[in-house]
Design a protein around this motif. Structure first.
Motif, PDB file in Angstrom:
ATOM      1  N   PRO A  46       0.643  -0.509   0.320  1.00  0.00           N
ATOM      2  CA  PRO A  46      -0.522  -0.368  -0.062  1.00  0.00           C
ATOM      3  C   PRO A  46       1.015   1.841   0.497  1.00  0.00           C
ATOM      4  O   PRO A  46       0.418   2.230  -0.256  1.00  0.00           O
ATOM      5  CB  PRO A  46      -0.703  -0.298   1.042  1.00  0.00           C
ATOM      6  CG  PRO A  46      -0.107  -0.937   1.815  1.00  0.00           C
ATOM      7  CD  PRO A  46       0.505  -2.416   1.126  1.00  0.00           C
ATOM      8  N   GLN A  47       2.157   1.439   0.160  1.00  0.00           N
ATOM      9  CA  GLN A  47       3.282   2.418   0.136  1.00  0.00           C
ATOM     10  C   GLN A  47       3.919   2.506  -1.001  1.00  0.00           C
ATOM     11  O   GLN A  47       3.746   3.424  -1.412  1.00  0.00           O
ATOM     12  CB  GLN A  47       4.217   1.891   1.444  1.00  0.00           C
ATOM     13  CG  GLN A  47       4.625   3.240   1.923  1.00  0.00           C
ATOM     14  CD  GLN A  47       5.269   3.648   3.390  1.00  0.00           C
ATOM     15  OE1 GLN A  47       4.696   4.305   4.022  1.00  0.00           O
ATOM     16  NE2 GLN A  47       6.359   2.746   3.130  1.00  0.00           N
ATOM     17  N   ALA A 102      -8.278  -1.959   2.985  1.00  0.00           N
ATOM     18  CA  ALA A 102      -8.216  -1.420   4.248  1.00  0.00           C
ATOM     19  C   ALA A 102      -9.275  -1.579   5.315  1.00  0.00           C
ATOM     20  O   ALA A 102      -8.992  -1.313   6.435  1.00  0.00           O
ATOM     21  CB  ALA A 102      -7.034  -0.620   4.677  1.00  0.00           C
ATOM     22  N   MET A 158      -1.980   3.542   0.336  1.00  0.00           N
ATOM     23  CA  MET A 158      -1.646   4.632   2.056  1.00  0.00           C
ATOM     24  C   MET A 158      -1.031   5.677   1.763  1.00  0.00           C
ATOM     25  O   MET A 158       0.003   6.444   0.982  1.00  0.00           O
ATOM     26  CB  MET A 158      -0.496   3.679   2.480  1.00  0.00           C
ATOM     27  CG  MET A 158      -0.934   3.914   4.406  1.00  0.00           C
ATOM     28  SD  MET A 158       1.127   3.209   4.867  1.00  0.00           S
ATOM     29  CE  MET A 158      -0.122   1.473   5.178  1.00  0.00           C
TER      30      MET A 158
END
Ligand SMILES: [Zn+2]
Ligand SMILES: [Zn+2]
Length: 64
Positions: free
Chosen positions: A5-6, A38, A61
């Protein structure tokens, strides 16, 4: 499919290394890989979406 997610950029193909069955953490940043939203847990089926089609939560994210 699994993604970080990063490090993953929505709209781009997820890194094949993340798809390895043994891969549980991102080899680039070390955080846990995700295969679902998430927020609601809906499985991510396409890397072309930037947001969860169910709840609208962004897959990527925000950097803190
Ligand atoms: Zn990463
Ligand atoms: Zn969701």
């Amino acid at each position: 499919m699994k993604f970080c997610p990063q490090c993953w950029n929505p709209g781009h193909t997820a890194d094949p290394i993340w798809q390895n069955v043994q891969a549980r953490f991102c080899y680039l940043c070390g955080i846990q890989l995700r295969a679902s939203c998430a927020n609601c847990g809906e499985l991510v089926v396409s890397t072309r979406h930037r947001f969860c089609p169910i709840c609208g939560h962004p897959y990527k994210m925000a950097k803190t």
